[in-house]
Design an enzyme around this catalytic site. Structure first.
Site, PDB file in Angstrom:
ATOM      1  N   ASP A   1     -13.990  -9.498  41.475  1.00 38.60           N
ATOM      2  CA  ASP A   1     -14.881  -8.814  40.542  1.00 38.60           C
ATOM      3  C   ASP A   1     -15.681  -7.720  41.227  1.00 38.60           C
ATOM      4  O   ASP A   1     -16.221  -7.930  42.329  1.00 38.60           O
ATOM      5  CB  ASP A   1     -15.876  -9.813  39.935  1.00 38.60           C
ATOM      6  CG  ASP A   1     -15.357 -10.453  38.665  1.00 38.60           C
ATOM      7  OD1 ASP A   1     -14.433  -9.894  38.044  1.00 38.60           O
ATOM      8  OD2 ASP A   1     -15.893 -11.511  38.278  1.00 38.60           O
TER       9      ASP A   1
ATOM     10  N   GLU B   1     -15.585  -4.890  34.177  1.00 38.73           N
ATOM     11  CA  GLU B   1     -15.848  -5.164  32.775  1.00 38.73           C
ATOM     12  C   GLU B   1     -16.012  -3.871  31.983  1.00 38.73           C
ATOM     13  O   GLU B   1     -16.563  -2.885  32.483  1.00 38.73           O
ATOM     14  CB  GLU B   1     -17.120  -6.008  32.632  1.00 38.73           C
ATOM     15  CG  GLU B   1     -17.036  -7.361  33.317  1.00 38.73           C
ATOM     16  CD  GLU B   1     -18.308  -8.169  33.203  1.00 38.73           C
ATOM     17  OE1 GLU B   1     -18.338  -9.273  33.760  1.00 38.73           O
ATOM     18  OE2 GLU B   1     -19.282  -7.695  32.554  1.00 38.73           O
TER      19      GLU B   1
ATOM     20  N   GLU C   1     -12.394 -12.651  27.078  1.00 39.34           N
ATOM     21  CA  GLU C   1     -13.315 -13.782  27.177  1.00 39.34           C
ATOM     22  C   GLU C   1     -14.088 -13.988  25.885  1.00 39.34           C
ATOM     23  O   GLU C   1     -14.671 -13.047  25.332  1.00 39.34           O
ATOM     24  CB  GLU C   1     -14.305 -13.586  28.324  1.00 39.34           C
ATOM     25  CG  GLU C   1     -15.291 -14.739  28.474  1.00 39.34           C
ATOM     26  CD  GLU C   1     -16.113 -14.691  29.742  1.00 39.34           C
ATOM     27  OE1 GLU C   1     -16.955 -15.587  29.926  1.00 39.34           O
ATOM     28  OE2 GLU C   1     -15.923 -13.758  30.550  1.00 39.34           O
TER      29      GLU C   1
ATOM     30  N   ASP D   1     -17.657 -12.872  39.963  1.00 37.20           N
ATOM     31  CA  ASP D   1     -19.094 -12.775  40.191  1.00 37.20           C
ATOM     32  C   ASP D   1     -19.822 -13.965  39.575  1.00 37.20           C
ATOM     33  O   ASP D   1     -21.040 -14.096  39.698  1.00 37.20           O
ATOM     34  CB  ASP D   1     -19.657 -11.445  39.690  1.00 37.20           C
ATOM     35  CG  ASP D   1     -19.425 -11.192  38.213  1.00 37.20           C
ATOM     36  OD1 ASP D   1     -18.874 -12.071  37.523  1.00 37.20           O
ATOM     37  OD2 ASP D   1     -19.787 -10.086  37.741  1.00 37.20           O
ATOM     38  N   SER D   2     -19.040 -14.869  38.976  1.00 35.68           N
ATOM     39  CA  SER D   2     -19.574 -16.171  38.561  1.00 35.68           C
ATOM     40  C   SER D   2     -20.088 -16.949  39.762  1.00 35.68           C
ATOM     41  O   SER D   2     -20.785 -17.960  39.606  1.00 35.68           O
ATOM     42  CB  SER D   2     -18.505 -16.988  37.838  1.00 35.68           C
ATOM     43  OG  SER D   2     -17.296 -17.029  38.592  1.00 35.68           O
TER      44      SER D   2
ATOM     45  N   LYS E   1     -11.409  -6.333  39.557  1.00 42.55           N
ATOM     46  CA  LYS E   1     -11.638  -6.503  38.118  1.00 42.55           C
ATOM     47  C   LYS E   1     -12.979  -5.900  37.746  1.00 42.55           C
ATOM     48  O   LYS E   1     -13.959  -6.069  38.478  1.00 42.55           O
ATOM     49  CB  LYS E   1     -11.599  -7.982  37.726  1.00 42.55           C
ATOM     50  CG  LYS E   1     -11.829  -8.208  36.222  1.00 42.55           C
ATOM     51  CD  LYS E   1     -11.506  -9.628  35.801  1.00 42.55           C
ATOM     52  CE  LYS E   1     -12.571 -10.618  36.206  1.00 42.55           C
ATOM     53  NZ  LYS E   1     -13.869 -10.378  35.514  1.00 42.55           N
TER      54      LYS E   1
END
Length: 281
Positions: free
Chosen positions: A83, A115, A182, A44-45, A113
């Protein structure tokens, strides 16, 4: 040979390092795949790198599906991990499973993925129960940037370090096949890597993780809004691109481009006939 979650598991057992890079389009994915990178993250960057957002919270499911589908076409061997965007899994376990399924079905992802640690363990379990591989993400979780008060290293004191370890154990128990760490102190990331049976993928977490991931635009010097401490430039492609664009402008304005070798021919008799028909008064 196609990389799978079993490849990740075997790499951990055999002490082999794993490599992962982000990609958001077919062309970049194809190049990364040809280089032998084991996994491509449709992160999602893309909100920062592709869409120009200040953070990742504005990225939508439709954004992720669109870019994932393009990357999947270019990744012949690499495992494509996508993501789950902000609020696609935090609202309920049901939403988490449904949206993970959309990324697999519509985005052609090989894994998803998300978080978080203990608080998303139930969602991880239900997603994996549905047959969808899950990569977890701990430490600096960019979707929580507002809660963190900025992009800060996580796990520097005993309380937060213990929480990170417990979160890592929780996501492993829930069925995650790997976990991204991270912006975590290197010694803490090493300890987590030793504790877990699943591979750790570091980004700003030192060399003792089982693998590494970088945003491709960072490692190629293409993204200049800011440069994370952990982002080594493996090439200055950004400068090369700017120079090439500048050369194009200059040659076009001077008439040097396109040259004769960049053009197509037509029989001069055809042109003469057309001139007589359309250019004479």
């Amino acid at each position: 040979m196609k990389v799978t979650v079993n490849t990740f598991a075997n790499a951990k057992i055999n002490g082999e390092k794993l490599t992962m890079l982000t990609a958001y389009d077919y062309t970049t994915a194809t190049l990364i795949d040809k280089a032998g990178v084991e996994s491509i993250l449709v992160g999602d960057s893309l909100g920062n790198v592709v869409l120009g957002y200040d953070d990742t919270t504005a990225v939508t499911m439709e954004d992720m599906i669109h870019h994932s589908r393009a990357v999947a076409k270019g990744a012949k061997n690499a495992l494509v991990v996508v993501d789950m965007p902000f609020m696609s899994y935090q609202t309920s376990v049901y939403d988490a499973v449904v949206n993970a399924g959309r990324l697999i079905k519509e985005g052609r992802a090989g894994a998803v993925k998300l978080e978080g640690g203990i608080e998303v363990a139930e969602a991880i379990k239900k997603i994996t129960d549905a047959g969808i591989p899950v990569m977890a993400h701990l430490g600096l979780t960019p979707q929580s940037v507002n809660a963190f008060g900025g992009y800060k290293v996580q796990g520097k004191d005993e309380l937060s370090a213990r929480k990170l370890i417990n979160d890592a154990i929780a996501v492993q128990k829930a069925g995650a096949f790997s976990v991204v760490l991270e912006c975590v102190p290197a010694e803490l990331a090493k300890l987590v890597t030793e504790i877990l049976d699943i591979p750790t993928i570091g980004i700003g977490a030192g060399a003792d993780c089982d693998g590494q991931v970088l945003v491709f635009a960072d490692m190629l010097g293409m993204f200049s809004d800011y440069t994370p401490k952990f982002a080594k430039h493996f090439g200055e492609i950004g400068k090369a691109m700017t120079n090439a664009f500048s050369d194009y402008v200059n040659e076009t304005k001077s008439g040097a481009f396109p040259a004769l070798e960049h053009t197509y021919k037509i029989d001069s008799a055809v042109i003469n006939t057309l001139k007589e028909e359309f250019c004479n008064d």
